[in-house]
Every structure is written in C-alpha cells, then in structure tokens.
Scaffold this active site. Structure first.
Site, short mmCIF file in Angstrom:
data_model
loop_
_atom_site.label_atom_id
_atom_site.label_comp_id
_atom_site.label_asym_id
_atom_site.label_seq_id
_atom_site.Cartn_x
_atom_site.Cartn_y
_atom_site.Cartn_z
N ASP A 199 2.93 4.87 4.83
CA ASP A 199 2.72 4.41 6.21
C ASP A 199 2.61 2.88 6.28
O ASP A 199 2.56 2.32 7.38
CB ASP A 199 1.53 5.10 6.88
CG ASP A 199 0.30 5.24 5.98
OD1 ASP A 199 0.32 4.75 4.84
OD2 ASP A 199 -0.68 5.84 6.45
N HIS A 200 2.60 2.22 5.13
CA HIS A 200 2.63 0.75 5.08
C HIS A 200 4.00 0.28 4.56
O HIS A 200 4.61 0.94 3.71
CB HIS A 200 1.59 0.20 4.12
CG HIS A 200 0.16 0.45 4.52
ND1 HIS A 200 -0.68 -0.55 4.95
CD2 HIS A 200 -0.56 1.60 4.56
CE1 HIS A 200 -1.87 -0.03 5.22
NE2 HIS A 200 -1.83 1.27 4.99
N ASN A 218 0.89 -1.17 0.00
CA ASN A 218 0.00 0.00 0.00
C ASN A 218 0.92 1.21 0.00
O ASN A 218 1.58 1.50 1.01
CB ASN A 218 -0.92 -0.01 1.22
CG ASN A 218 -1.81 1.23 1.29
OD1 ASN A 218 -1.40 2.32 0.89
ND2 ASN A 218 -3.02 1.08 1.80
N ASP A 270 -4.19 -4.67 1.12
CA ASP A 270 -4.55 -4.04 2.39
C ASP A 270 -5.96 -4.49 2.75
O ASP A 270 -6.92 -3.98 2.19
CB ASP A 270 -4.46 -2.52 2.24
CG ASP A 270 -4.81 -1.80 3.53
OD1 ASP A 270 -5.21 -2.47 4.51
OD2 ASP A 270 -4.68 -0.56 3.56
N GLU A 285 -3.96 1.75 -2.87
CA GLU A 285 -4.02 3.20 -2.63
C GLU A 285 -3.09 3.97 -3.57
O GLU A 285 -2.29 4.80 -3.13
CB GLU A 285 -3.73 3.54 -1.15
CG GLU A 285 -4.93 3.31 -0.24
CD GLU A 285 -4.96 4.25 0.96
OE1 GLU A 285 -5.46 5.38 0.81
OE2 GLU A 285 -4.49 3.86 2.04
N ASP A 304 -1.97 -5.80 6.20
CA ASP A 304 -1.67 -6.20 4.82
C ASP A 304 -1.38 -7.69 4.86
O ASP A 304 -0.55 -8.15 5.65
CB ASP A 304 -0.47 -5.41 4.30
CG ASP A 304 -0.73 -3.92 4.31
OD1 ASP A 304 -1.24 -3.40 3.30
OD2 ASP A 304 -0.44 -3.27 5.35
N ASN A 335 -7.34 -4.22 5.70
CA ASN A 335 -7.90 -3.35 6.73
C ASN A 335 -8.56 -4.12 7.87
O ASN A 335 -9.52 -3.65 8.49
CB ASN A 335 -8.86 -2.34 6.13
CG ASN A 335 -8.16 -1.04 5.74
OD1 ASN A 335 -7.29 -0.55 6.46
ND2 ASN A 335 -8.53 -0.47 4.61
#
Length: 257
Positions: A247-248, A7, A147, A34, A218, A149
């Site tokens: 941020d991933h 991501n 991802d 994303e 993930d 989530n």
DNA sequence: ATGCCCCACCCAGTGGGA
C-alpha cells in the site's frame, strides 16, 4: 549513487514484486520497513542473487526493518540509544554505513488514535530518535528515511478535513518531525509521477489509489552533505499498481558526485 | 484502464494498519 525507501508491508508477501523492482530500478541502497519477518526468515538468498547484502532487524509478525546494499554494509546498528519500547523493544530502526553514508531505516509507531497510549509512545519514540540523531549528524553524512507515519503538512494528505481528530496530522506529531529536521536534516521532497502531491501511501480500500487519495508519510531526511548531492527524487507510483502491491510506493533518490 | 483491503497468525477469525 541511487538509494530508495519502501514500506513493503511484508517482505515475504512482496518478494516477487521486490525482486522485479530491484532488477529494474537497481538502487545501490534500499531501506525497507514493515518486513514482518524475523531476521532469520529474511529472503537474503533471493536478494543476494541480485548482488545485495542484507542487514535485517525483525521480530516476526509485526514491524521489521532492513537495509539492502550493493555498496557495502558497515557498522550495522539495530535500534538506537534511548529508544523506547511498548514496553519491550520493537524492530523499528536499523542503521548501516553504505559507501560513506549512514543510512537509518525507520518505521515510526502508528499511534492508532490520539487518545490511545500508542500515540504517546509514538511521540516519545520520535523525541528519542531526535536525540539519537544529534551525534549521528555531527559524525558524518546521514540519511534517515522510512515510514514516519506523520504527514508534515496539510498538503500531504488528500483531504485535511477527513483527518481532523486523527493521528498522522496532529500538531504534536508535526512538531516532533520539525524537531528532527532541526538537528540539521533536510526533507528531500520527491516529485510525483502524477498529480500535484507526492503521496507515498494509499489505502487499499475503496479505490483510494485510483482516485489519488493518498498521504505523504514516507520521508527522506538527509544531512547537508547528502541533500546537496540530490539530482532527482521521485515517488515510484508504478510500484503501487498491478497485482499484489504494497500500500506504499517507494521513493527513489539519485545523488551526484 | 492503475480498478475498488491486505497482512500474519495458521485454517478462522482476529488484531493491526493509517
């Protein structure tokens, strides 16, 4: 074969980091989430110079998924049968066959909060994905990665107490993940490069990465023919360091013959 | 030091992320 998922939190903002990472890690296939760009704005020329073909599914500002491959991109499919929208379709899933394996890159809806309509949308989306995967698993080797989530267990968040009442950890979300695994997919758990938990996401704020306060959201779900070939799987936390990271962190998986 | 929020919208502040 080496494949990965990442991501990137905007492929345009991440392009220098992405190109550097591709050049050093050299995955054969990379599933992106994303990307936050319409398909015609994807930096196809830049990744093409590194030998990658692109299948992208984007809508502009939000969401967006893609698959990069240097081992072929056949039978590309955007979305999946029965996929719900909110209410319009969103760019959250793309699949393609690369070197005999169907890769599906998924960006599961966030859900926001359990009392938000987006939470119910998230559960409907996961249930529809499960149904769509039944024929895919029957058809041949498949990897469903991205991802999700959802943190599958309490060990997959840095402090379960902090997440009480939040999305990503609720029993219905975890049950939806279990239903996806139950169609015949294995959770290929990566090893962490540091610490005991293979977290893949750390909030940008408050030094969360530096304290290793992360989440494993993930995931790599693989059918038996692929899971049986895994020789290594690792969370590349090096990619979360330095200037301008996502941020991933990516997950990198190696397959033997 | 890995080092304390970032993205896209498009110029300002807002919505979204998890």
């Amino acid at each position: 074969m080496r494949f990965a998922t990442w991501n990137v939190n905007s492929v345009k903002a991440r392009l220098p980091r992405l190109l550097e990472w591709l050049d050093t890690t050299k995955p054969d296939v990379l599933c992106l989430q994303e990307t936050k760009v319409a398909a015609d704005g994807f930096p196809s020329d830049e990744v093409g110079e590194l030998g990658y073909g692109v299948a992208a599914y984007g809508q502009g500002r939000w969401n967006g998924v893609a698959i990069l491959s240097r081992v072929g991109l056949d039978d590309v499919r955007r979305g999946f049968p029965g996929e719900p929208g909110y209410p319009d379709p969103e760019a959250r899933a793309i699949g393609a066959v690369c070197d005999g394996i169907r890769f599906i890159s998924v960006y599961v809806p966030n859900g926001r909060t359990p009392d938000d309509p987006h939470y119910e949308y998230k559960l409907r989306w996961l249930a529809a994905l499960r149904d769509a995967l039944v024929p895919e698993v029957a058809a041949g080797p498949v990897v469903v990665t991205g991802d999700y989530n959802v943190a599958p267990t309490d060990d997959d968040v840095w402090d379960p107490a902090v997440f009480i009442g939040s999305t990503h950890v609720t029993p219905p979300e975890r049950a939806a993940l279990a239903a996806i695994r139950d169609v015949g997919l294995t959770d290929v758990v990566a090893r962490p490069l540091k610490g005991d938990h293979p977290f893949t996401y750390w909030d940008y704020r408050a030094g969360m990465f530096h304290q290793n306060k992360g989440m494993r959201i993930d995931l790599v779900y693989a059918s038996p023919a692929v899971a049986g070939r895994v020789t290594d799987a690792v969370v590349d936390r090096e990619a979360r360091k330095g200037k301008g990271p996502s941020d991933h962190a990516p997950i990198v998986v190696d397959l033997g013959d």
